[in-house]
Design an enzyme around this catalytic site. Structure first.
Site, PDB file in Angstrom:
ATOM      1  N   LYS A 181       0.859  -1.192   0.000  1.00 50.70           N
ATOM      2  CA  LYS A 181       0.000   0.000   0.000  1.00 50.70           C
ATOM      3  C   LYS A 181       0.891   1.238   0.000  1.00 50.70           C
ATOM      4  O   LYS A 181       1.678   1.462   0.917  1.00 50.70           O
ATOM      5  CB  LYS A 181      -0.914   0.048   1.225  1.00 50.70           C
ATOM      6  N   GLY A 234       5.457   3.897   9.747  1.00 52.46           N
ATOM      7  CA  GLY A 234       4.650   5.103   9.915  1.00 52.46           C
ATOM      8  C   GLY A 234       4.635   5.520  11.372  1.00 52.46           C
ATOM      9  O   GLY A 234       5.557   5.193  12.133  1.00 52.46           O
ATOM     10  N   GLY A 239       0.791   2.464  14.149  1.00 51.39           N
ATOM     11  CA  GLY A 239       1.469   1.179  14.354  1.00 51.39           C
ATOM     12  C   GLY A 239       0.751   0.332  15.404  1.00 51.39           C
ATOM     13  O   GLY A 239       0.596  -0.882  15.254  1.00 51.39           O
ATOM     14  N   GLU A 257       7.989  -0.218  11.991  1.00 49.70           N
ATOM     15  CA  GLU A 257       9.036   0.819  12.012  1.00 49.70           C
ATOM     16  C   GLU A 257       8.318   2.130  12.287  1.00 49.70           C
ATOM     17  O   GLU A 257       7.588   2.629  11.426  1.00 49.70           O
ATOM     18  CB  GLU A 257       9.738   0.896  10.646  1.00 49.70           C
ATOM     19  N   CYS A 291      12.275   9.876  10.125  1.00 51.52           N
ATOM     20  CA  CYS A 291      11.953   9.237  11.402  1.00 51.52           C
ATOM     21  C   CYS A 291      13.111   9.303  12.399  1.00 51.52           C
ATOM     22  O   CYS A 291      12.909   9.472  13.589  1.00 51.52           O
ATOM     23  CB  CYS A 291      11.547   7.794  11.156  1.00 51.52           C
ATOM     24  N   GLU A 392       7.098  13.843  18.689  1.00 54.52           N
ATOM     25  CA  GLU A 392       7.701  13.928  17.349  1.00 54.52           C
ATOM     26  C   GLU A 392       7.027  15.061  16.573  1.00 54.52           C
ATOM     27  O   GLU A 392       5.810  15.073  16.408  1.00 54.52           O
ATOM     28  CB  GLU A 392       7.480  12.594  16.636  1.00 54.52           C
TER      29      GLU A 392
HETATM   30  N1  LIG Z   1      10.900   3.961  11.810  1.00 54.72           N
HETATM   31  C1  LIG Z   1      10.928   4.177  10.510  1.00 54.72           C
HETATM   32  O1  LIG Z   1      11.664   3.534   9.758  1.00 54.72           O
HETATM   33  C2  LIG Z   1      10.054   5.235   9.904  1.00 54.72           C
HETATM   34  C3  LIG Z   1      10.267   5.598   8.580  1.00 54.72           C
HETATM   35  C4  LIG Z   1       9.457   6.573   8.015  1.00 54.72           C
HETATM   36  C5  LIG Z   1       8.452   7.188   8.766  1.00 54.72           C
HETATM   37  N2  LIG Z   1       8.273   6.823  10.046  1.00 54.72           N
HETATM   38  C6  LIG Z   1       7.251   7.499  10.868  1.00 54.72           C
HETATM   39  O2  LIG Z   1       6.085   7.754  10.091  1.00 54.72           O
HETATM   40  C7  LIG Z   1       5.459   8.955  10.513  1.00 54.72           C
HETATM   41  C8  LIG Z   1       5.248   9.868   9.338  1.00 54.72           C
HETATM   42  O3  LIG Z   1       4.660   9.216   8.291  1.00 54.72           O
HETATM   43  P1  LIG Z   1       3.079   9.294   8.039  1.00 54.72           P
HETATM   44  O4  LIG Z   1       2.527  10.609   8.432  1.00 54.72           O
HETATM   45  O5  LIG Z   1       2.852   8.838   6.646  1.00 54.72           O
HETATM   46  O6  LIG Z   1       2.562   8.200   9.075  1.00 54.72           O
HETATM   47  P2  LIG Z   1       1.139   7.525   9.156  1.00 54.72           P
HETATM   48  O7  LIG Z   1       1.221   6.551  10.269  1.00 54.72           O
HETATM   49  O8  LIG Z   1       0.050   8.517   9.181  1.00 54.72           O
HETATM   50  O9  LIG Z   1       0.976   6.763   7.757  1.00 54.72           O
HETATM   51  C9  LIG Z   1       1.878   5.772   7.314  1.00 54.72           C
HETATM   52  C10 LIG Z   1       1.170   4.877   6.317  1.00 54.72           C
HETATM   53  O10 LIG Z   1       0.086   4.244   6.993  1.00 54.72           O
HETATM   54  C11 LIG Z   1      -1.142   4.493   6.348  1.00 54.72           C
HETATM   55  N3  LIG Z   1      -2.181   4.588   7.369  1.00 54.72           N
HETATM   56  C12 LIG Z   1      -2.657   5.695   7.983  1.00 54.72           C
HETATM   57  N4  LIG Z   1      -3.624   5.358   8.866  1.00 54.72           N
HETATM   58  C13 LIG Z   1      -3.760   4.008   8.805  1.00 54.72           C
HETATM   59  C14 LIG Z   1      -4.573   3.059   9.485  1.00 54.72           C
HETATM   60  N5  LIG Z   1      -5.486   3.418  10.403  1.00 54.72           N
HETATM   61  N6  LIG Z   1      -4.400   1.743   9.190  1.00 54.72           N
HETATM   62  C15 LIG Z   1      -3.490   1.341   8.282  1.00 54.72           C
HETATM   63  N7  LIG Z   1      -2.711   2.194   7.591  1.00 54.72           N
HETATM   64  C16 LIG Z   1      -2.830   3.515   7.858  1.00 54.72           C
HETATM   65  C17 LIG Z   1      -0.901   5.768   5.566  1.00 54.72           C
HETATM   66  O11 LIG Z   1      -1.795   5.876   4.469  1.00 54.72           O
HETATM   67  C18 LIG Z   1       0.539   5.595   5.129  1.00 54.72           C
HETATM   68  O12 LIG Z   1       0.607   4.774   3.996  1.00 54.72           O
HETATM   69  C19 LIG Z   1       6.381   9.533  11.543  1.00 54.72           C
HETATM   70  O13 LIG Z   1       5.925   9.204  12.814  1.00 54.72           O
HETATM   71  C20 LIG Z   1       7.702   8.846  11.261  1.00 54.72           C
HETATM   72  O14 LIG Z   1       8.595   8.827  12.325  1.00 54.72           O
HETATM   73  C21 LIG Z   1       9.037   5.852  10.632  1.00 54.72           C
HETATM   74  C1  LIG Z   2      14.751   5.095   7.736  1.00 57.48           C
HETATM   75  N1  LIG Z   2      14.385   5.907   6.594  1.00 57.48           N
HETATM   76  C2  LIG Z   2      15.391   6.940   6.387  1.00 57.48           C
HETATM   77  C3  LIG Z   2      14.325   5.090   5.383  1.00 57.48           C
HETATM   78  C4  LIG Z   2      13.079   6.484   6.742  1.00 57.48           C
HETATM   79  C5  LIG Z   2      12.906   7.339   7.897  1.00 57.48           C
HETATM   80  O1  LIG Z   2      12.067   8.201   7.919  1.00 57.48           O
END
Ligand SMILES: NC(=O)c1ccc[n+]([C@@H]2O[C@H](COP(=O)([O-])OP(=O)(O)OC[C@H]3O[C@@H](n4cnc5c(N)ncnc54)[C@H](O)[C@@H]3O)[C@@H](O)[C@H]2O)c1
Ligand SMILES: C[N+](C)(C)CC=O
Length: 501
Positions: A181, A234, A239, A257, A291, A392
């Site tokens: 997705k 995300g 999560g 993650e 992240c 965050e």
């Molecule tokens: N640890 C890592 O490797 C890593 C990497 C990148 C981003 N992140 C984290 O992601 C966040 C930013 O990204 P974001 O705003 O896209 O996060 P998000 O959690 O809103 O969305 C991430 C993904 O999940 C989907 N999603 C949203 N709500 C959902 C639900 N209820 N059920 C299933 N899927 C759902 C979104 O459409 C998107 O594809 C930050 O907290 C960041 O730290 C972590």
């Molecule tokens: C871990 N990385 C850099 C791929 C995504 C973090 O947001």
């Protein structure tokens, strides 16, 4: 516009989706339309899961030899390398990535494919075990690593390609079939990959790519009883929801993650010229929408003023603007909503008594009239209990926290619900590594930041995640182990005569 219309990729075909509805992908730098993506419904996701299940069961991929699977992965890597600039440009347009970050991301994704293609050609799938008990001495035991089945991946917008490949590359390498997705804000680059995978000879149904709302598409995948594994990247909040749905449905294996609030510690003996630039890179890369960003910068009191002064003067040299230009250091924020969220946090920081030493002046110029912009922002005099040190922000905002001793710095660093990454800056590498060992996080950089390599596992302690991606661990996470016991006496019966005399 026609060429920028992206269909769903299900069962080896590009399809419009059951409702024929499309959503717009907007360039965050100027709010222009980049393309349209078909909006998946649960019916479309169901079709994708069923296609992946059929493909897994028919063995066209799962039972293919590792060497043949590796050839296809390398073909995909070649296809991506041939279109490196095009893929990077697409990411610049849809996600506001600077051209430097986008290019780095394409290269990291290609290297991830190559790494796993190499790894599966070594005999990782097989492990002999030697019986250590007389009763089993005349047996031969081995552990076979097998694919799990249908694996779903949910990808965020900030690193759509790299995070996509942290799932696709090990997942496919291990012989699974997948439903990915893509994020609604930046779906296009991964959708391009469908064509590349097809050209490389990936059998139909092995990789399916769908776009749509997280609550609909993402939750459907997480709760689906025929999805055997889910890998989510995300926010921590989503999560937790994924974990609930995935375990309640069929106890599917989950890799998470999640978010972070990483501590970046400058030790007293650090070379400040290096540490200051490195700490700005740690927080301002991709406008702070990373992240592992080092958003809590811990600075010894003895060098505090020097560091603040250096940070402000060096941050002023970051060119904020059109992300497609080579000289740009920082681009826009992904969306209006995200920009407003960052601005809210900045106001909270001010209200709670932190001192904004950079970022008060709005960005001036024609380029900022459209799009979503936040200037590099530095807060001094932050304490670790303030909201801007605990939550965050996901923007170009760094909170500088003074400390008195190394022990206090480590205690502050570890006082967080998160544990994704961190940094330590010192001329004494041994001392820096000792500090790194005491920090409760999954990755620590010493005298650098953000450098990722497919050979090293990445993932979080505490509420930053569950499991690891990349490295050997990242491959094993897409396998399950089966113990096979072969009785060499060809007379297993003799062992249970006590029951069946
Ligand atoms: N640890 C890592 O490797 C890593 C990497 C990148 C981003 N992140 C984290 O992601 C966040 C930013 O990204 P974001 O705003 O896209 O996060 P998000 O959690 O809103 O969305 C991430 C993904 O999940 C989907 N999603 C949203 N709500 C959902 C639900 N209820 N059920 C299933 N899927 C759902 C979104 O459409 C998107 O594809 C930050 O907290 C960041 O730290 C972590
Ligand atoms: C871990 N990385 C850099 C791929 C995504 C973090 O947001």
């Amino acid at each position: 516009m026609k060429e920028n219309k992206y269909s769903l990729f299900i069962d080896g075909e590009f399809v419009e989706g059951s409702t024929k509805e499309w959503f717009e992908v907007i360039n965050p730098a100027d709010e222009s339309l980049v393309g349209l993506t078909a909006k998946a419904t649960v019916e479309d996701v169901e079709a994708a899961v069923q296609a992946a299940k059929r493909a897994f069961d028919n063995g066209s991929w799962s039972r293919l030899s590792a060497t043949k699977r590796a050839e296809v992965l390398l073909g995909m890597a070649e296809g991506m390398a041939a279109r490196q600039r095009e893929l990077a440009n697409l990411m610049v347009e849809e996600s506001g990535s600077t051209i430097h970050k986008a290019t780095m991301e394409v290269i990291l994704s290609i290297n991830t494919l190559k790494y796993y293609a190499d790894l599966i050609r070594t005999p990782y799938t097989y492990e002999a075990i030697v019986p250590n008990d007389d009763a089993f001495i005349y047996s031969y035991n081995f552990v076979q690593r097998e694919p799990i089945g249908v694996c779903a991946g949910i990808v965020p917008w900030n690193f759509p390609l790299a995070v996509g490949f942290w799932k696709i590359a090990p997942g496919l390498a291990a012989g699974n079939t997948m439903v990915i997705k893509v994020p609604t804000e930046a779906p296009l680059v991964l959708m391009e990959i469908a064509k590349i995978a097809q050209d490389a000879g990936l059998p139909k149904g092995v990789l399916n790519i769908v776009a749509g709302a997280g609550r609909v598409v993402g939750e459907y995948l997480a709760a689906h009883p025929q999805v055997d594994k889910i890998s989510f990247t995300g926010s921590t909040g989503v999560g937790k929801r994924i974990l609930e749905l995935s375990s309640a449905s069929n106890l599917k294996i989950a890799t998470l993650e999640l978010g972070g609030k990483s501590a970046n510690i400058i030790l007293e003996d650090a070379d400040l010229a290096v540490a200051i630039d490195g700490s700005l890179f740690a927080t301002m890369l991709h406008s702070g929408q990373v992240c592992e960003s080092g958003t809590r910068l811990l600075v010894p009191k003895s060098r505090y003023d020097e560091v603040i002064e250096g940070l402000v003067s060096r941050a002023k040299t970051i060119k904020v603007g059109d992300p497609s230009k080579e000289e740009t250091g920082m681009g826009p924020i992904i969306s209006k909503k995200q920009k407003e969220k960052i601005e809210e946090y900045i106001q909270i920081g001010i209200k709670e008594g932190a001192k904004r030493v950079l970022g008060e002046e709005a960005l001036q110029g024609k380029v900022y009239e459209k799009g979503f912009w936040v200037p590099p922002t530095i807060f001094a005099d932050v304490n670790n209990q303030m909201t801007i040190a605990r939550e965050e922000i996901f923007g170009p905002v760094v909170s500088v926290i003074p400390y008195k001793s190394e022990a206090e710095a480590i205690a502050i660093a570890n006082d967080s619900i998160y544990g994704l990454a961190g940094g330590v800056w010192s001329k004494d590498q041994r001392r820096a590594v000792e500090v790194a060992k005491r920090m409760h996080t999954g990755t620590i950089w010493v005298n650098s930041y953000h450098l990722l390599n497919p050979i090293a596992p990445f993932g979080g302690y505490k509420q930053s995640g569950l499991g690891r991606e990349l490295g050997i661990q990242g491959l094993l996470a897409y396998t399950q182990s089966k113990h096979i016991h072969v009785d060499l006496e060809n007379d297993g019966g003799s062992r249970y005569r006590w029951m069946l005399p």
